[in-house]
Write a protein that holds these residues in place. Structure first.
Motif, short mmCIF file in Angstrom:
data_model
loop_
_atom_site.label_atom_id
_atom_site.label_comp_id
_atom_site.label_asym_id
_atom_site.label_seq_id
_atom_site.Cartn_x
_atom_site.Cartn_y
_atom_site.Cartn_z
N ARG A 146 1.16 -1.38 -0.07
CA ARG A 146 -0.35 0.09 -0.08
C ARG A 146 0.66 1.30 -0.06
O ARG A 146 0.36 2.33 -0.84
CB ARG A 146 -0.80 0.17 1.29
CG ARG A 146 -2.28 -1.22 0.69
CD ARG A 146 -2.81 -1.05 2.31
NE ARG A 146 -4.14 -1.80 2.12
CZ ARG A 146 -4.85 -1.96 1.32
NH1 ARG A 146 -4.90 -0.79 0.72
NH2 ARG A 146 -5.76 -2.55 1.61
N LEU A 147 2.19 1.35 0.06
CA LEU A 147 2.54 2.68 1.10
C LEU A 147 3.54 2.50 -0.53
O LEU A 147 3.18 3.45 -0.92
CB LEU A 147 3.86 2.08 2.23
CG LEU A 147 3.98 1.91 3.46
CD1 LEU A 147 4.56 1.50 4.06
CD2 LEU A 147 3.69 3.88 3.55
N ALA A 148 3.45 1.38 -1.23
CA ALA A 148 4.61 1.86 -2.72
C ALA A 148 3.50 1.52 -3.66
O ALA A 148 3.85 2.39 -4.61
CB ALA A 148 4.58 -0.02 -3.17
N ALA A 149 2.05 1.95 -3.38
CA ALA A 149 1.29 2.51 -4.51
C ALA A 149 0.91 3.63 -3.97
O ALA A 149 0.08 4.36 -4.68
CB ALA A 149 -0.04 1.43 -4.14
N GLY A 150 1.40 4.06 -2.75
CA GLY A 150 1.05 5.29 -2.88
C GLY A 150 0.68 5.75 -1.21
O GLY A 150 0.26 7.34 -1.60
N GLU A 151 -0.23 5.38 -0.68
CA GLU A 151 -1.12 5.47 0.24
C GLU A 151 -0.13 6.04 1.67
O GLU A 151 1.55 5.55 1.73
CB GLU A 151 -1.87 4.35 1.25
CG GLU A 151 -2.70 3.61 -0.41
CD GLU A 151 -3.15 2.65 0.08
OE1 GLU A 151 -3.93 2.31 0.77
OE2 GLU A 151 -4.02 1.90 -1.07
N ARG A 152 -0.93 6.59 2.40
CA ARG A 152 -0.04 7.71 3.62
C ARG A 152 -1.43 6.43 4.65
O ARG A 152 -1.94 5.95 4.85
CB ARG A 152 -0.86 8.92 3.94
CG ARG A 152 -0.01 9.02 4.94
CD ARG A 152 -0.55 10.59 5.14
NE ARG A 152 0.52 11.67 6.08
CZ ARG A 152 1.63 11.92 5.48
NH1 ARG A 152 2.22 12.14 4.45
NH2 ARG A 152 2.56 12.81 6.41
N VAL A 153 -0.44 5.34 5.34
CA VAL A 153 -0.61 4.22 6.12
C VAL A 153 -0.28 5.14 7.35
O VAL A 153 1.75 5.38 8.25
CB VAL A 153 0.56 3.39 6.26
CG1 VAL A 153 0.36 2.84 7.07
CG2 VAL A 153 0.41 2.53 5.20
N VAL A 154 -0.25 4.97 8.88
CA VAL A 154 -0.37 5.62 10.14
C VAL A 154 -0.36 4.28 10.65
O VAL A 154 -1.19 3.76 10.68
CB VAL A 154 -0.96 6.83 10.64
CG1 VAL A 154 -0.57 7.55 11.44
CG2 VAL A 154 -1.27 8.07 9.73
N VAL A 155 0.39 3.87 12.13
CA VAL A 155 1.19 3.49 13.14
C VAL A 155 0.86 3.77 14.13
O VAL A 155 1.86 4.67 14.69
CB VAL A 155 2.47 2.81 12.46
CG1 VAL A 155 1.65 1.14 14.01
CG2 VAL A 155 1.66 2.01 11.50
N VAL A 156 -0.32 2.97 15.49
CA VAL A 156 -0.06 3.84 16.43
C VAL A 156 -0.44 2.51 17.36
O VAL A 156 -0.83 1.62 17.20
CB VAL A 156 -1.38 4.27 16.56
CG1 VAL A 156 -1.46 6.19 15.73
CG2 VAL A 156 -3.20 3.37 16.18
N THR A 157 -0.08 2.44 18.54
CA THR A 157 0.25 1.55 19.81
C THR A 157 -0.98 2.02 21.12
O THR A 157 -1.33 2.78 21.15
CB THR A 157 1.47 0.94 20.27
OG1 THR A 157 1.88 2.82 20.41
CG2 THR A 157 2.58 0.55 18.72
N ASP A 158 -1.00 0.78 21.35
CA ASP A 158 -2.18 1.37 22.35
C ASP A 158 -1.91 2.92 23.41
O ASP A 158 -2.11 3.69 23.99
CB ASP A 158 -2.02 0.58 24.01
CG ASP A 158 -2.81 -1.00 23.09
OD1 ASP A 158 -2.75 -0.83 22.01
OD2 ASP A 158 -2.62 -1.66 23.66
N ALA A 159 -0.51 3.20 23.39
CA ALA A 159 0.05 4.45 24.19
C ALA A 159 1.66 4.60 24.14
O ALA A 159 2.75 3.28 23.50
CB ALA A 159 0.21 3.85 26.02
#
Length: 285
Positions: free
Chosen positions: A83-96
């Motif tokens: 998805r990143l290679a296709a141009g999407e913006r990926v946001v990663v979040v954890t519990d804290a």
């Protein structure tokens, strides 16, 4: 969010590691809400906790929300990289806190870097840095050791490897193992080594206990609740002796380094006289 907008740069997408509050939601960076709202994909360690955070921030994400935790990160990472290679913006979040710091995220960062994808982050709360700041211990140099092994023998060996560590050390620990860990630290570093136990940082029942390891271990026996970060003072400086440094000098010279340069380097790191080291090295030949 009115008045704010964000668009991905042309070409490959962007991986965003977004720090989330470790307790008080008011600590959330303003950009966190914007990133969550406009991401193409939000990869969350716990989607239920994310939903609560979104509600508190009054944010409705326009993109997909997927789970990304220790049990599925190996399988899900390739899809996110695609998805990143296709141009999407990926946001990663954890519990804290910050993703990848004792939490999921490192595997995806490594894969994104290998694929030539830009990686950035939304800065924010950190239990490691906050615990250091309030510990009262030296913070000019420190190391983060995460969680110690659970098995007594492995834990003792891990602590033994850090016996001569001069930097202030930061650990995470589960509350039900805290007393045992502090006792093991007192055995490894001495009961009088200074430390601080930081509990429930930024939350209603925040508490910081400072003292010697033996004192803290006795206090923790009664039971502790909440998220715990332990900060331990580094090993005290031990005055170096010329004879202790000689083997290092000889080994480095034998490997091709110049004697004068080696002596100057070791003098700077040990506080010994460069001339004394040089003369001793000559006499030992």
């Amino acid at each position: 969010m009115p008045g704010l907008s964000m668009s991905s740069p042309p070409g490959p997408g962007v991986l965003v590691l977004a720090a989330t509050p470790i307790g008080d939601v008011r600590d959330a960076a303003p950009r966190l809400a914007l990133e969550l709202a406009e991401a193409d994909v939000v990869a969350a360690e716990d989607t239920r906790r994310l939903r609560r955070l979104l509600a508190e921030l009054e944010v409705s994400p326009r993109g997909r929300v997927v789970s990304y935790h220790e049990h599925n990160e190996a399988a899900r990472t390739p899809d996110l990289v695609e998805r990143l290679a296709a141009g999407e913006r990926v946001v990663v979040v954890t519990d804290a806190g910050m993703p990848s710091v004792s939490d999921p995220g490192y595997r995806l960062v490594a894969a994104a870097v290998d694929a030539g994808i830009r990686v950035t982050c939304v800065p924010g709360p950190s239990a490691v840095l906050m615990a250091l700041a309030v510990s009262g211990l030296p913070v000019d140099r420190f190391c983060f050791e995460g969680f110690l092994p659970r098995k007594p023998g492995e834990r003792a060996r891990a602590l033994a490897r850090l016996r001569d560590e001069r930097r202030t050390m930061v650990f995470f620990e589960a509350p039900h193992r805290l007393a045992t860990t502090l006792e093991a630290m007192a055995d490894a570093y001495g009961p009088e080594r200074r430390a601080a136990v930081c509990r429930e940082l930024t939350k209603t029942y925040e508490e910081v206990r400072r003292g010697e390891l033996a004192e803290l271990a006795s206090w923790a026996v009664e039971g502790v609740r909440g998220e715990v970060t332990v900060v331990v003072d580094g090993a005290p400086a031990v005055a170096a002796r010329v004879e202790d440094v000689l083997p290092d000098i000889q080994a480095r010279v034998a490997a091709g380094e110049r004697l004068k340069a080696v002596c100057a380097d070791l003098a700077a790191s040990t506080g010994l006289s460069s001339k004394a080291l040089y003369d001793a090295a000559l006499r030992s030949r």
